[in-house]
Design a protein around this motif. Structure first.
Motif, short mmCIF file in Angstrom:
data_model
loop_
_atom_site.label_atom_id
_atom_site.label_comp_id
_atom_site.label_asym_id
_atom_site.label_seq_id
_atom_site.Cartn_x
_atom_site.Cartn_y
_atom_site.Cartn_z
N GLY A 36 -6.92 1.94 -7.81
CA GLY A 36 -7.38 2.43 -6.51
C GLY A 36 -8.40 1.51 -5.87
N CYS A 37 -9.26 0.91 -6.68
CA CYS A 37 -10.25 -0.04 -6.15
C CYS A 37 -9.54 -1.25 -5.54
CB CYS A 37 -11.20 -0.48 -7.26
SG CYS A 37 -12.51 -1.60 -6.70
N HIS A 38 -8.51 -1.72 -6.21
CA HIS A 38 -7.74 -2.85 -5.66
C HIS A 38 -7.05 -2.43 -4.36
CE1 HIS A 38 -4.24 -5.51 -5.18
NE2 HIS A 38 -5.04 -6.45 -5.67
N GLY A 39 -6.47 -1.23 -4.34
CA GLY A 39 -5.82 -0.75 -3.13
C GLY A 39 -6.79 -0.62 -1.97
N LEU A 40 -8.02 -0.18 -2.26
CA LEU A 40 -9.04 -0.09 -1.22
C LEU A 40 -9.37 -1.46 -0.65
CD1 LEU A 40 -11.15 1.54 0.36
CD2 LEU A 40 -12.71 1.25 -1.58
N HIS A 41 -9.43 -2.47 -1.52
CA HIS A 41 -9.68 -3.84 -1.06
C HIS A 41 -8.54 -4.32 -0.15
CE1 HIS A 41 -12.93 -4.03 -3.95
NE2 HIS A 41 -13.23 -5.25 -3.55
N VAL A 42 -7.30 -4.00 -0.53
CA VAL A 42 -6.16 -4.40 0.31
C VAL A 42 -6.24 -3.71 1.67
CG1 VAL A 42 -3.65 -4.33 0.56
CG2 VAL A 42 -4.67 -4.88 -1.66
N THR A 43 -6.63 -2.44 1.69
CA THR A 43 -6.77 -1.71 2.96
C THR A 43 -7.81 -2.37 3.86
OG1 THR A 43 -6.19 0.36 1.83
CG2 THR A 43 -7.27 0.54 3.97
N LEU A 44 -8.96 -2.68 3.29
CA LEU A 44 -10.01 -3.36 4.07
C LEU A 44 -9.53 -4.74 4.52
CD1 LEU A 44 -13.14 -2.39 1.92
CD2 LEU A 44 -12.41 -1.40 4.10
N LEU A 67 0.82 -1.21 0.00
CA LEU A 67 0.00 0.00 0.00
C LEU A 67 0.86 1.26 0.00
CD1 LEU A 67 -2.99 -0.74 2.42
CD2 LEU A 67 -3.07 -0.37 -0.06
N ALA A 68 1.95 1.24 0.77
CA ALA A 68 2.82 2.42 0.84
C ALA A 68 3.43 2.72 -0.54
CB ALA A 68 3.93 2.19 1.87
N LEU A 69 3.85 1.67 -1.24
CA LEU A 69 4.41 1.87 -2.59
C LEU A 69 3.35 2.37 -3.57
CD1 LEU A 69 6.67 -1.33 -2.83
CD2 LEU A 69 7.42 1.04 -2.54
N GLU A 70 2.14 1.85 -3.42
CA GLU A 70 1.07 2.29 -4.32
C GLU A 70 0.70 3.74 -4.06
OE1 GLU A 70 -3.32 0.72 -4.45
OE2 GLU A 70 -2.07 -0.52 -5.77
N VAL A 71 0.61 4.12 -2.81
CA VAL A 71 0.32 5.52 -2.47
C VAL A 71 1.43 6.42 -2.99
CG1 VAL A 71 0.10 7.16 -0.56
CG2 VAL A 71 -1.13 4.98 -0.48
N SER A 72 2.68 5.97 -2.85
CA SER A 72 3.81 6.75 -3.36
C SER A 72 3.69 6.96 -4.88
CB SER A 72 5.11 6.03 -3.03
OG SER A 72 6.22 6.64 -3.67
N GLU A 73 3.28 5.90 -5.58
CA GLU A 73 3.10 6.01 -7.03
C GLU A 73 2.01 7.03 -7.36
OE1 GLU A 73 1.89 3.11 -10.82
OE2 GLU A 73 1.36 2.54 -8.76
N LEU A 82 -7.36 -11.32 -4.01
CA LEU A 82 -6.73 -10.03 -4.33
C LEU A 82 -5.41 -10.23 -5.06
CD1 LEU A 82 -7.33 -7.88 -1.11
CD2 LEU A 82 -8.63 -7.92 -3.24
N ASP A 83 -4.70 -11.29 -4.71
CA ASP A 83 -3.45 -11.63 -5.39
C ASP A 83 -3.71 -11.95 -6.87
OD1 ASP A 83 -1.02 -11.39 -4.20
OD2 ASP A 83 -0.66 -13.54 -4.05
N ILE A 84 -4.73 -12.74 -7.12
CA ILE A 84 -5.08 -13.11 -8.50
C ILE A 84 -5.44 -11.87 -9.31
CG2 ILE A 84 -6.75 -14.38 -9.91
CD1 ILE A 84 -6.92 -16.42 -7.60
N ILE A 85 -6.24 -11.00 -8.71
CA ILE A 85 -6.65 -9.77 -9.40
C ILE A 85 -5.44 -8.89 -9.70
CG2 ILE A 85 -7.95 -7.62 -9.16
CD1 ILE A 85 -10.00 -9.26 -7.50
#
Length: 211
Positions: A150-158, A119-125, A193-196
């Motif tokens: 962003g939808c995938h990142g939201l799923h990871v956060t949840l 998530l930190a790397l994605e937010v940095s991007e 989430l990994d597959i997606i």
């Protein structure tokens, strides 16, 4: 002894009640079936985002395309963190089957740490893209990109919130039957989430950077 019991003293099948008369399914079956429906509905949701991205990927409005924007080494680190977190999650499942609370907590902690790195790397991007004037309002291509990733990142956060809740429940109550069911559902969600992400990494980043 009834005739059926006399011919089938070990209840090997002759004395079994019809399926329609056996009552409701166990809670374990109902929960698993319901969660699979949720996972499939999530795949349908992401299919819509993938379709929108495929339609809009060339609509750059004269702005930069994925080839000019995507930082593949950074995304490779994101991918490695998420894949390793999935492996750690699998190890937590093994520890749960062995009813080893200590190694379960260790494996889940590693899963959470790697998920947080992702998530930190994605937010940095995202921050870098927006800081360079390439936010979701720049073009239809970037709107679809931010929506999908962003939808995938939201799923990871949840998922991380769910993960820490499961760690707390196992620590407080142990491997109770209902808690084990919840942890199993979480692990299915995390692997999905990994597959997606693998599909997203391939279609968005690899193909986009080479287009």
């Amino acid at each position: 002894m009834s005739g059926a019991a006399a011919h089938d003293p070990h209840a090997l099948g002759h004395g079994e009640a019809p399926i329609s008369e056996r009552g409701p399914a166990s809670k374990e079956i109902v929960v698993a079936y319901g969660f699979w429906i949720f996972i499939l509905s999530d795949f349908i949701l992401f299919s819509g985002f993938f379709a929108a991205y495929a339609v809009l990927v060339k609509e750059t409005a004269g702005g930069p395309s994925g080839r000019m924007l995507f930082d593949l080494p950074l995304v490779a680190w994101e991918t490695a963190a998420l894949l390793l977190s999935s492996f750690a999650c699998g190890m937590a499942g093994v520890a749960m089957l062995a009813r080893n609370a200590r190694w379960f907590q260790v494996a889940m902690g590693v899963t959470a740490a790697l998920g947080a790195v992702f998530l930190a790397l994605e937010v940095s991007e995202f921050v870098d893209l927006i800081g360079d004037g390439n936010g979701p309002d720049r073009s239809a291509f970037l709107s679809s990109f931010f929506a999908l990733v962003g939808c995938h990142g939201l799923h990871v956060t949840l998922g991380l919130v769910w993960l820490t809740t499961m760690m707390a429940q196992v620590w407080a109550k142990g491997f109770r039957e209902d808690i084990v069911r919840r942890v199993a559902c979480f692990m299915l969600f995390w692997h999905a989430l990994d597959i997606i992400w693998v599909a997203l990494f391939t279609t968005v980043y690899l193909l986009g950077a080479g287009a």
